[in-house]
Design an enzyme around this catalytic site. Structure first.
Site, PDB file in Angstrom:
ATOM      1  CG  ASP A 166      -1.888   1.116   1.318  1.00  0.00           C
ATOM      2  OD1 ASP A 166      -2.389   1.535   0.265  1.00  0.00           O
ATOM      3  OD2 ASP A 166      -2.128   1.613   2.441  1.00  0.00           O
ATOM      4  CD  GLU A 428      -0.560  -5.668   7.570  1.00  0.00           C
ATOM      5  OE1 GLU A 428      -1.014  -5.664   6.407  1.00  0.00           O
ATOM      6  OE2 GLU A 428      -1.119  -5.109   8.518  1.00  0.00           O
ATOM      7  CE1 TYR A 484      -4.716   0.706  10.090  1.00  0.00           C
ATOM      8  CE2 TYR A 484      -3.892  -1.541   9.891  1.00  0.00           C
ATOM      9  CZ  TYR A 484      -3.692  -0.173   9.797  1.00  0.00           C
ATOM     10  OH  TYR A 484      -2.472   0.319   9.411  1.00  0.00           O
ATOM     11  CD  GLU A 522       0.740  -1.004   9.515  1.00  0.00           C
ATOM     12  OE1 GLU A 522      -0.421  -1.090   9.048  1.00  0.00           O
ATOM     13  OE2 GLU A 522       1.751  -1.313   8.880  1.00  0.00           O
TER      14      GLU A 522
HETATM   15  C1  GCB Z   1      -1.465  -2.208   6.687  1.00  0.00           C
HETATM   16  C2  GCB Z   1      -0.168  -2.123   5.979  1.00  0.00           C
HETATM   17  C3  GCB Z   1       0.168  -0.707   5.554  1.00  0.00           C
HETATM   18  C4  GCB Z   1      -1.081  -0.022   5.025  1.00  0.00           C
HETATM   19  C5  GCB Z   1      -2.104   0.031   6.137  1.00  0.00           C
HETATM   20  C6  GCB Z   1      -3.419   0.686   5.707  1.00  0.00           C
HETATM   21  O1  GCB Z   1      -1.758  -3.115   7.390  1.00  0.00           O
HETATM   22  O2  GCB Z   1       0.899  -2.677   6.694  1.00  0.00           O
HETATM   23  O3  GCB Z   1       1.156  -0.752   4.578  1.00  0.00           O
HETATM   24  O4  GCB Z   1      -0.829   1.248   4.517  1.00  0.00           O
HETATM   25  O5  GCB Z   1      -2.399  -1.264   6.544  1.00  0.00           O
HETATM   26  O6  GCB Z   1      -3.570   1.880   5.877  1.00  0.00           O
HETATM   27  O7  GCB Z   1      -4.283  -0.029   5.195  1.00  0.00           O
END
Ligand code: GCB
Length: 615
Positions: A166, A428, A484, A522
């Site tokens: 991403d 990941e 998330y 994250e």
């Molecule tokens: C993740 C990735 C990261 C993305 C992020 C997102 O898990 O490691 O590279 O940018 O999520 O914002 O979706």
């Protein structure tokens, strides 16, 4: 062949000629460069800056999205005083592949877009005359190298990069290029480890590597090492390639309170004349994990900060010292103390600043995109191919070799930075099938072997690597979760359920974690820097604040959560797609490095949390 990854510095015995500036540049749309003799020089070229990504310099889409070979050329004069020296062109990074030619002749090739390499041009240079330096670069992605992706072809035959990650596949000569004129008998590497004693003294154990590049050079030399304090006073010295420097009343390197010593390594001949000199800065500190805590110099430290990217307007991933400075000012302002170099090793200037500013770095390899499930789901649904797990693909052995090379080079390059506290070996990856285990064991072992300081190792776990099914988390010295809840999972009004699901997962980890510390590498929510809405909706700044409040209340309930690195420091460019509006907007700062309202939420929290929070 000159194989050192030492940061290029000038000294009493070393000369540097910076080659940054405007270089000739040409896209090789038909891959005809070699056939047409472009290695001897480019005609019909553009001029582009080095260092920089090329993508955002132009105004047309074909240039931005270009995928394939592209060529660079510059010229330099080497003075005849350098005739008896090793001459090496040092590239900070070229993304992702490079072949280097000097005066038409190929001298070296390199694969991997985020670490330095050298082109040894000794014996190939015309002194006191113009020399032509040409680089053929290539930015195609594949499943045999990191970061992973593939190169696809549009209906009109144009190639394009399909990233399995991403962030935009920025490419070019991304970091500085320097011509180094070095002594034939050279210091090629050094490493240090530290012991801190109860009487406030410290021992710096060092090991210096020396190479003789002239076969006729008698290897009659001595190594002399000394350590100077901030005022320039010599506080310890020793002779020999291996040795110990004893520092009385040592000033330790600490979080946001850095103290750096200058290490001077000299090679001298029998008469005491200097043959080579390498000068660097080091920090005396220890870092370890004990009883579920991170201990810096024996004292607990709670990590707070960011996952970042090397990303800025126009120059893309190209080195930009002004952006580096601004980023450190923002990170200090907000009260952070740590960042992860997601998803690749950054420019060396970033680590040198962290050493000076007392920031902690989790240094990450470019191993991102090792995840087949999503693509497989599509394939399986269409019945087009049998599902193959990522780590049982036929590309895996080659991928592993390249991955290990990157780990070795990253550790070789970064091992002496006091700021670097840990290695993140993958981001990941797919971990839910047994076939991942041998691959993980190999990369974890590789990092352990290479690092003289034996820093802790980790990798970032994707949301489907759960306590129930992840086969690899046990290899981590500390566990890093990318989560998330409240964004990709049960977002908006349903954030209440997200919190419950989040706690349920944490309760499961609590049962199996042993005494490993966990951190969040994250957590984040996309947010428009312009959008305010009361009551909140997803993408509004108000929702980003609520999202962080919920996540922090979960973290605070589990004493073994020992760190929180927000995703992301700043908005950044990605490829095009329906879930990205001109990039990823999870920044706490905009791409221009201005605060969104969540920056104040974090500032408030991080300034209040003691350094040894949850000790
Ligand atoms: C993740 C990735 C990261 C993305 C992020 C997102 O898990 O490691 O590279 O940018 O999520 O914002 O979706």
């Amino acid at each position: 062949m000159y194989k050192s990854l030492l940061y290029p510095v000038a000294s009493a015995c070393r000369r540097l000629l910076p080659l940054d500036g405007m270089w000739k540049f040409k896209f090789d749309k038909k891959s005809e460069g070699n056939k047409e003799g472009w290695n001897t020089g480019l005609s019909d070229y553009d001029l582009v800056p080095v260092p920089s990504s090329f993508a955002d310099l132009f105004t047309d889409k074909d240039s931005r999205e270009f995928c394939g070979d592209f060529w660079y050329e510059t010229e330099f004069v080497a003075p005849s005083e350098w005739k008896d020296r090793e001459l090496v062109v040092r590239f900070g990074s070229v993304t992702h592949r490079a072949t280097v030619y000097i005066n038409g002749e190929e001298v070296t090739s390199h694969v991997g877009g985020f670490l330095p390499f050298n082109a040894d041009i000794t014996g190939k240079v015309k002194f006191d005359e113009m020399n032509k330096l040409v680089v053929k670069a290539n930015n195609e992605l594949s499943e045999k190298m990191i970061p992973c992706g593939k190169t696809s072809v549009r209906s009109d035959g144009t190639k394009y990069a399909q990233a399995y990650f991403d962030f935009f596949n920025y490419s070019g000569i991304h970091r500085s290029v320097k011509l180094m004129a070095l002594p034939k008998l050279s210091i090629t590497d050094y490493e240090t480890t530290y012991e801190i004693k109860d009487d406030r003294s410290a021992i710096v154990n060092y090991n210096v590597c020396v190479e003789d590049f002239a076969s006729d050079n008698s290897a009659n030399y001595e190594v002399k090492v000394c350590l100077k304090d901030k005022e320039g006073n010599v506080v310890a010295s020793s002779d020999g390639e291996k040795g110990k420097l004893k520092v009385e009343n040592a000033n330790l390197w600490n979080v946001r309170a850095a103290y750096l010593y200058t290490i001077v390594i000299d090679l001298v001949d029998k008469e005491g004349n200097k043959i080579d000199e390498y000068v660097d800065k080091i920090g005396i500190r220890t870092f370890e994990i004990k009883d579920g805590h991170f201990l810096l110099n024996g004292k607990p430290v709670y990590l707070r900060g960011f996952g970042k990217h090397e990303d800025s307007d126009i120059r893309g991933r190209g080195l930009d010292l002004a952006t580096i400075k601004r980023d450190y000012e923002c990170m200090k302002w907000i009260g952070s103390n740590c960042f992860r170099t997601s998803h690749y090793p950054y420019a060396e200037e970033m680590y040198r600043m962290a050493d000076e500013e007392g920031f902690l770095i989790i240094d990450e390899t470019p191993a991102v995109g090792m995840f087949e499930s999503l693509m497989n789901a599509v394939d399986a649904a269409s019945g087009s191919k049998a599902v193959v797990h990522w780590f049982e693909k036929e590309t895996t052995p080659e991928l592993l070799e390249h991955h290990k090379e990157c780990i070795k080079d990253m550790i070789k390059r970064d091992k002496n930075h006091p700021s670097v506290i840990a290695w993140s070996l993958l981001n990941e990856p797919e971990t839910i099938y047994e076939c991942a285990v041998p691959y993980f064991e190999a990369v974890f072992e590789c990092a352990r072997q290479e690092d003289p300081q034996k820093r802790p190792r980790t990798f970032a776990l994707v949301i489907n690597s759960t306590p129930d099914n992840c086969k690899c988390w046990h290899l981590c010295d500390f566990v890093s979760l990318n989560r998330y809840y409240g964004w990709y999972v049960m977002g908006g009004y349903n954030i209440v359920s997200a919190e419950q699901a989040f706690r349920a997962e944490m309760d499961k980890w609590a049962k199996i974690r042993g005494d490993k510390p966990f951190i969040f590498t994250e957590y984040g929510a996309d947010t428009s820097g312009e959008l305010h809405k009361l009551p909140s909706v997803m993408w509004s700044q108000e929702y980003q604040d609520e999202y962080y409040d919920m996540n922090h209340s979960v973290f605070d309930s589990y004493p073994w959560v020992q760190g929180e690195l927000v995703w992301n420091f700043a908005d950044f460019q990605t490829g095009e797609g329906i879930i990205r509006m001109n990039g990823n907007k999870k920044g706490i700062f905009t791409r221009n490095r201005q605060p969104k309202s969540a920056a104040y939420v974090l500032k408030h929290r991080w300034e209040e949390l003691p350094l040894d929070y949850k000790k």
